[in-house]
Structure formats: structure tokens, C-alpha cells
Write an enzyme that holds these catalytic residues in place. Sequence first.
Site, short mmCIF file in Angstrom:
data_model
loop_
_atom_site.label_atom_id
_atom_site.label_comp_id
_atom_site.label_asym_id
_atom_site.label_seq_id
_atom_site.Cartn_x
_atom_site.Cartn_y
_atom_site.Cartn_z
CD GLU A 136 40.90 24.16 35.02
OE1 GLU A 136 40.13 23.84 34.26
OE2 GLU A 136 41.42 25.36 35.26
CB THR A 178 44.35 24.53 42.05
OG1 THR A 178 44.49 25.84 41.58
CG2 THR A 178 42.88 24.15 42.81
CG ASP A 236 44.08 29.75 40.44
OD1 ASP A 236 44.73 30.55 41.02
OD2 ASP A 236 44.17 29.18 39.31
NE ARG A 286 44.58 29.86 33.02
CZ ARG A 286 45.27 30.26 32.34
NH1 ARG A 286 44.71 31.12 31.31
NH2 ARG A 286 46.59 30.16 32.27
CG HIS A 346 55.23 32.25 38.82
ND1 HIS A 346 55.18 33.14 37.81
CD2 HIS A 346 54.70 31.07 38.32
CE1 HIS A 346 54.72 32.70 36.71
NE2 HIS A 346 54.21 31.25 36.93
CB VAL A 347 55.96 36.05 44.94
CG1 VAL A 347 54.75 36.93 45.07
CG2 VAL A 347 56.78 36.16 46.35
NE ARG A 350 51.84 28.94 40.04
CZ ARG A 350 50.60 28.08 40.03
NH1 ARG A 350 50.48 27.42 40.92
NH2 ARG A 350 49.32 28.32 38.95
#
Length: 344
Positions: A103, A127, A129, A173, A274-275, A277
Amino acid sequence: MERVGVLTGGGDCPGLNAVIRAVVRIAVQNNIKVVGIKDGWKGLVNNETVELDLDSVSGILPKGGTILGTSRTNPYKNADDVAKVIANYKNMKLDALIAIGGEDTLGVSNKLLKENKGLNIVGCPKTIDNDLSGTDFTFGFDTAVSIATEAIDRLHSTAESHHRIMVVEVMGRHAGWIAIHSGMASGADVILIPEVAIDLDEVCEILQKRKARGKGFSIVVVAEGAEFKAGQVVTREQQLDSFGHVRLGGIGEKLAEEIEKRTKFETRVTVLGHVQRGGVPTAFDRFIATRFGVKAMELVLSKKFGYMASLQGAEVNEVPLEVAVGKLKTVDSKLYDFAKKFFG
């Protein structure tokens, strides 16, 4: 069409290199040179680039992260930076720019286009997300869900052995897509998402009922952006990034604390962070990322700027960038109601 730039902005995720590889391969087939812009919009601000060819992208398909680097740089944070972006785009003699991001990265792209800054931009939806509108799925999401699901599966055995409540905090988020998918796939007993305020009384009642029927352990999956009914998002700090986002984190710990206080059940928390990612992309992410890269180059070749590659059903089409970034795609209430059938 002689020179095309490509950048990867925002949070890294598995599949970025697959897009870069696809862009370069299609460009080379059409005698177009590709300029890799380092570290997202920061590279356009500072004029930091690298030439990309077939040798550059050989072997990068299964690699996580991005060979170009990334950053959360927002050129609109500083008026001078926007001018630098425009000037460097022209100095690089780019005919088009492919922006790979979520975004924020695509939001900057859309703003530059709407302000008619003279940049020809197409987008690729990235993303973990999965909260970009205009596309059924973004690449990176499937890998993140797979990682989270495996982690929750592993926590089941230790939770059962120690008769504990395990709270698992996953990323998300504003949207609970990772929580809802990984939670359902792993048989979590409660799933909490940003779209629905956490009712601690309801959560504890579910856990107590499980205990009453002989289930000595439970798994609670919570998205990092979830909020309690009467409070604010739990954050590590109030400092904002360049796009105005608060750094999230801590909801899992607070939730575990409240559950143990109210139920007296031993409760532990695991923050996946962050694992989710990292590592190699799943086959699905490699596949759709490659298709997105090819589509982005097709949009460039047809000079259809201001559009983003989009997965719609089984087909990869395109949607206007303003549609993709106009509104976040959040978890539908019907899907959450469906998930709740399996709570407890």
C-alpha cells in the site's frame, strides 16, 4: 521502449526475486534494458542503481528477500525528495518504472501519477498481509501463512504436553488475513484479528469451556494489530515511520498476561515476527510472482501505465493503481463468523 526501471519497496517478502527475474527475462526478449533501483524509493532519491541482465537474475527464483534491497523511504516526506525522484528518473532515461510493493510503495506511485509528474509507472502487488484491494492474493502471503501454520503446529505439542495456553502473535497491522488463514489451517482454538475488537470475557469463556470438557491446553492466534475492546493498539513505542505507521508489537504479551490473570491457566506467548517474511517462497508465491512480473512487462510494452497486475480467480489481469490503494482489503465479517464455528 528502451529502458525500464524496477524497484522493490516496503517490507521484504518471499517472491520479490521471482518478479525481478520475470521482468528481466521478458525485457531482454524485447531488447529492453532493465535498470535495478536499489532500496526502493530511496534509490531513486539518491540515484543508486544497478544494471540487470540474464546473468544478474540467474538462480534467484527460489531466494527470499530482494537482490535490489528495500526500504520504507517515502519521498513525500520531504518535498525535495520528490523533485529528486523526478530528476533521477529522467537522468536514468527511463521509459517506464515497475514498482513492486504494498500500500505504501504503490501509494507513492499512484500519487506521482495523479500529480502528473511525468513518470510512467506500473505496479506489482506485494505484501505478506494480503491487504491490497483489486487482487485476490498478493505474493508473499502464502509463504507467510505456511510459516505461521507450521509454527502453530509445532506449538500444539508443547502446549498439550505442559497443559498450557499458547498465545501466538502473527503479523497483520490492519488486516487479519495471516491470522485467519494460519489459525484455521492449524486448528487454533481462538483467532483474534484487527477487524474485530478483542472481548477478553469471551476469549476466557471459550478457554474455560475447553478446560471443563477435558482439554488441558489451547492455542490462541492474534494478529499484531488487534485491539482490546476498551483500549488502543499495544505498541512497543509511539515513534512513527515515514508513512505514519506506529511500530506494532506487544499485543501477544498483554493478551497472555490478561488470560492468565483471569483464568489462572498457565499461559505463554510466542511472537513469530519477521520469521514470517524470511526464507524461500512457496511454489504458489513463485508462480504468481512470476506471472505478476510478466504482466507488469506486458503493461509496459502496451504503455498501459497507472495499472497494477492483479490475480482475479485463475487469471492475471490488471486494475487501476488507485483502486488497489484506495482502500485496504480487510477480513470480511462472514469469513470471521465462519472461523468462529471452530473456536473452542
